[in-house]
Design a protein around this motif. Sequence first.
Motif, PDB file in Angstrom:
ATOM      1  N   ASP A 100      32.818  60.981  66.357  1.00 51.27           N
ATOM      2  CA  ASP A 100      32.789  60.302  67.652  1.00 51.27           C
ATOM      3  C   ASP A 100      31.509  59.491  67.788  1.00 51.27           C
ATOM      4  O   ASP A 100      30.406  60.038  67.800  1.00 51.27           O
ATOM      5  CB  ASP A 100      32.887  61.328  68.790  1.00 51.27           C
ATOM      6  CG  ASP A 100      34.210  62.063  68.789  1.00 51.27           C
ATOM      7  OD1 ASP A 100      35.246  61.396  68.618  1.00 51.27           O
ATOM      8  OD2 ASP A 100      34.203  63.304  68.957  1.00 51.27           O
ATOM      9  N   GLN A 101      31.662  58.192  67.858  1.00 52.72           N
ATOM     10  CA  GLN A 101      30.547  57.271  68.000  1.00 52.72           C
ATOM     11  C   GLN A 101      30.749  56.427  69.260  1.00 52.72           C
ATOM     12  O   GLN A 101      31.892  56.161  69.642  1.00 52.72           O
ATOM     13  CB  GLN A 101      30.434  56.375  66.764  1.00 52.72           C
ATOM     14  CG  GLN A 101      30.171  57.104  65.459  1.00 52.72           C
ATOM     15  CD  GLN A 101      28.751  57.625  65.324  1.00 52.72           C
ATOM     16  OE1 GLN A 101      27.808  57.010  65.816  1.00 52.72           O
ATOM     17  NE2 GLN A 101      28.599  58.763  64.665  1.00 52.72           N
ATOM     18  N   PRO A 102      29.723  55.986  69.944  1.00 51.52           N
ATOM     19  CA  PRO A 102      28.314  56.227  69.628  1.00 51.52           C
ATOM     20  C   PRO A 102      27.907  57.662  69.932  1.00 51.52           C
ATOM     21  O   PRO A 102      28.544  58.352  70.731  1.00 51.52           O
ATOM     22  CB  PRO A 102      27.589  55.249  70.550  1.00 51.52           C
ATOM     23  CG  PRO A 102      28.496  55.117  71.734  1.00 51.52           C
ATOM     24  CD  PRO A 102      29.881  55.166  71.165  1.00 51.52           C
ATOM     25  N   LYS A 104      25.647  60.019  71.850  1.00 47.04           N
ATOM     26  CA  LYS A 104      24.981  59.851  73.144  1.00 47.04           C
ATOM     27  C   LYS A 104      24.069  61.043  73.405  1.00 47.04           C
ATOM     28  O   LYS A 104      24.537  62.170  73.556  1.00 47.04           O
ATOM     29  CB  LYS A 104      26.028  59.679  74.241  1.00 47.04           C
ATOM     30  CG  LYS A 104      26.890  58.425  74.020  1.00 47.04           C
ATOM     31  CD  LYS A 104      28.183  58.448  74.806  1.00 47.04           C
ATOM     32  CE  LYS A 104      27.962  58.155  76.257  1.00 47.04           C
ATOM     33  NZ  LYS A 104      29.253  57.957  76.996  1.00 47.04           N
ATOM     34  N   GLY A 134      25.008  53.793  67.730  1.00 47.02           N
ATOM     35  CA  GLY A 134      26.225  53.624  66.950  1.00 47.02           C
ATOM     36  C   GLY A 134      27.177  52.585  67.498  1.00 47.02           C
ATOM     37  O   GLY A 134      28.287  52.435  66.992  1.00 47.02           O
ATOM     38  N   SER A 135      26.777  51.842  68.531  1.00 48.17           N
ATOM     39  CA  SER A 135      27.653  50.823  69.103  1.00 48.17           C
ATOM     40  C   SER A 135      26.850  49.580  69.448  1.00 48.17           C
ATOM     41  O   SER A 135      25.748  49.674  69.991  1.00 48.17           O
ATOM     42  CB  SER A 135      28.349  51.348  70.360  1.00 48.17           C
ATOM     43  OG  SER A 135      29.036  50.298  71.034  1.00 48.17           O
ATOM     44  N   ALA A 136      27.437  48.420  69.160  1.00 46.71           N
ATOM     45  CA  ALA A 136      26.837  47.136  69.522  1.00 46.71           C
ATOM     46  C   ALA A 136      27.611  46.483  70.660  1.00 46.71           C
ATOM     47  O   ALA A 136      27.535  45.271  70.867  1.00 46.71           O
ATOM     48  CB  ALA A 136      26.793  46.211  68.310  1.00 46.71           C
ATOM     49  N   ASP A 137      28.357  47.274  71.414  1.00 42.75           N
ATOM     50  CA  ASP A 137      29.163  46.779  72.518  1.00 42.75           C
ATOM     51  C   ASP A 137      28.276  46.562  73.746  1.00 42.75           C
ATOM     52  O   ASP A 137      27.582  47.487  74.173  1.00 42.75           O
ATOM     53  CB  ASP A 137      30.255  47.806  72.838  1.00 42.75           C
ATOM     54  CG  ASP A 137      31.273  47.296  73.842  1.00 42.75           C
ATOM     55  OD1 ASP A 137      30.941  46.380  74.618  1.00 42.75           O
ATOM     56  OD2 ASP A 137      32.395  47.830  73.870  1.00 42.75           O
ATOM     57  N   ILE A 140      28.144  49.243  76.550  1.00 37.46           N
ATOM     58  CA  ILE A 140      27.303  50.447  76.504  1.00 37.46           C
ATOM     59  C   ILE A 140      25.921  50.133  77.057  1.00 37.46           C
ATOM     60  O   ILE A 140      25.255  51.006  77.629  1.00 37.46           O
ATOM     61  CB  ILE A 140      27.219  51.035  75.073  1.00 37.46           C
ATOM     62  CG1 ILE A 140      26.721  52.487  75.104  1.00 37.46           C
ATOM     63  CG2 ILE A 140      26.310  50.218  74.177  1.00 37.46           C
ATOM     64  CD1 ILE A 140      27.733  53.463  75.590  1.00 37.46           C
ATOM     65  N   ARG A 288      17.725  47.478  73.921  1.00 37.62           N
ATOM     66  CA  ARG A 288      18.475  47.658  72.671  1.00 37.62           C
ATOM     67  C   ARG A 288      17.515  47.608  71.484  1.00 37.62           C
ATOM     68  O   ARG A 288      16.526  46.877  71.514  1.00 37.62           O
ATOM     69  CB  ARG A 288      19.550  46.574  72.562  1.00 37.62           C
ATOM     70  CG  ARG A 288      20.417  46.673  71.317  1.00 37.62           C
ATOM     71  CD  ARG A 288      21.715  45.919  71.462  1.00 37.62           C
ATOM     72  NE  ARG A 288      22.704  46.667  72.239  1.00 37.62           N
ATOM     73  CZ  ARG A 288      23.406  47.696  71.771  1.00 37.62           C
ATOM     74  NH1 ARG A 288      23.219  48.129  70.527  1.00 37.62           N
ATOM     75  NH2 ARG A 288      24.283  48.311  72.525  1.00 37.62           N
ATOM     76  N   ASN A 290      18.620  47.452  67.840  1.00 39.94           N
ATOM     77  CA  ASN A 290      19.348  47.289  66.578  1.00 39.94           C
ATOM     78  C   ASN A 290      18.345  47.136  65.443  1.00 39.94           C
ATOM     79  O   ASN A 290      17.420  46.334  65.531  1.00 39.94           O
ATOM     80  CB  ASN A 290      20.245  46.054  66.638  1.00 39.94           C
ATOM     81  CG  ASN A 290      21.258  46.116  67.773  1.00 39.94           C
ATOM     82  OD1 ASN A 290      21.424  47.164  68.399  1.00 39.94           O
ATOM     83  ND2 ASN A 290      21.919  45.012  68.043  1.00 39.94           N
ATOM     84  N   SER A 301      23.133  51.166  62.355  1.00 36.26           N
ATOM     85  CA  SER A 301      23.596  51.886  63.546  1.00 36.26           C
ATOM     86  C   SER A 301      22.847  51.343  64.762  1.00 36.26           C
ATOM     87  O   SER A 301      21.755  51.811  65.092  1.00 36.26           O
ATOM     88  CB  SER A 301      23.343  53.396  63.409  1.00 36.26           C
ATOM     89  OG  SER A 301      24.015  53.945  62.304  1.00 36.26           O
TER      90      SER A 301
END
Length: 422
Positions: A100-102, A104, A134-137, A140, A288, A290, A301
Motif C-alpha cells: 500500500d503506497q504512499p 503515510k 511514494g506518490s507524486a500526485d 496528496i 515536497r 522528490n 519515491s
Amino acid sequence: MDIKVPRGTQDILPSETGKWQVVEELIRETCSLYQYKEIRTPIFEHTELFTRSVGDTTDIVQKEMYTFQDRGDRSLTLRPEGTASAVRAFVEHKMFGYPDQPVKLYYMGPMFRYERQQAGRYRQFVQFGIEAIGSADPAIDAEVISLAMAVYQKAGLKKLKLVINSLGDTESRITHKKALVDHFEPHIENFCSDCQNRLQKNPLRILDCKVDRNNSLMATAPSLADYLNEESAAYFEKVKEYLSILNIPFEVDPNLVRGLDYYNHTAFEIMSAAEGFGAITTLAGGGRYNGLVEELGGPDSPGIGFAMSIERLLLAVEAENNKWADLSNLDVYLIGMGETAKKKTVELTNVFRQNNITAEMDYLDRKIKTQMKSADRLKAKFVLVIGEDEIEKESAMLKNLSNGEQQLVPWNELVEKLKNSI
C-alpha cells in the motif's frame, strides 16, 4: 551550587501538561482519520544523515546542530528535524516495498537546535510532523496541507493564513539558479558571508537570508515562478485546484523559500494572523521532497510532509484567547476522620481506582476544612466523608460538589452509585 534548567529548554509542570496531553491526543485522532501511522526514530542519528538531506549550506547544519563524537569516534547529532530520520527509516526498512503506497507516517517528539530563544522557540522543542512517501500526485499535497490545517482548527484556531509556492522541478531550479547567480554575483561582496558561500552552491537560500532581507537586490531578484517549466507549472495549478476543492483558502507567495535543501515543487507555510502573536508568525511549514529517498540510498519515491512546533501551537491558542476545556478528571476526594476511618479511605480509594473511578485522599492528616479546600482546588466531582458515625453504619457521606447535595451511601453500593452519577 544553583543548578537550573539549561538555556533554551523548559520544564513543563503538572499545571501545564494537561494542555499538552489534549493537543497530543487531538493530533493522534486527526492522524488516525487521515490514516497516518506513528513512527518513532532515535533522538540522535549519524551526522551525515542531516548534512546530506537537510543540506550543508543551511543554517541548521552550519550553525544550529548539536553534534558530538561518541566513544567510538563516530560523529552523531541530536535530531534537528524529523523528515530526514523518517526517510532514513523508510529506506532502511524497505518500506518502499509495502503493497500500500504512499506510506503515510507521523512522528511527535523532541528536536534540538542551537538558536536564540524566542517566544515559543526553544533549543529543545517538541515537533509534530507527517510524511507521505511514494506518490507524486498533487492531491496528496493538498491532503497533507489539509491535515495540518485540521489540527490547528480542532485546537480552536481561526486566524490562520496559508501561503504556498512552487519551487519547481530540477530543470526549473537549474535555470532559476543560473539567473540568481547572474543577479547577485556582481554585488555579492555587499552580502553577508553566509550568502557569499551560498552563491554558487544554493543561491535560492540567499532569498531566505535574515541578515540581508532588506537589501534592494532581494526585491528585484528573479522569481522562480517565471522559470517554472510547463510540467512544474501544471503541477502547481493542480495543487491549487485541489485546495480549492477542499475549501482551503490560500495565498501564493513567489518569495516563499523553505530553509531546507531537499524541498522542490510544492512549498507552504501556515501562519497565525492573531493580533499580538509576535513578529515570527509561522506555525508550520512543509513541502515536497522528490529525490530525498534516492539521496539516502532508496529507489525513486517522491514524498511530501510538514512539521509544526507544539510550543508555537499552544502560544497561538493563547494569542486568540481560547480557553482550554476543564482538564480535571478527579471523580471523588475521600476524607477519613480518625485512624479507623483512614484505613477505610485507603481501602476505598484502591477499590475505586480498580473500577476506573479516579480517586484521591489526604496524606498529611490535615483538618477536614483544609481537605475540603484541597478537593475544591482539584475540582473533584464528589467528596466522600467517613467519620465515627459512618464507620458504625458501614456507610459514607457522599457530597456532590456541583449542587451541594449529599446522602449516606452504604460502602458496598458506592462504586455503582459513583459510576451512575459520573
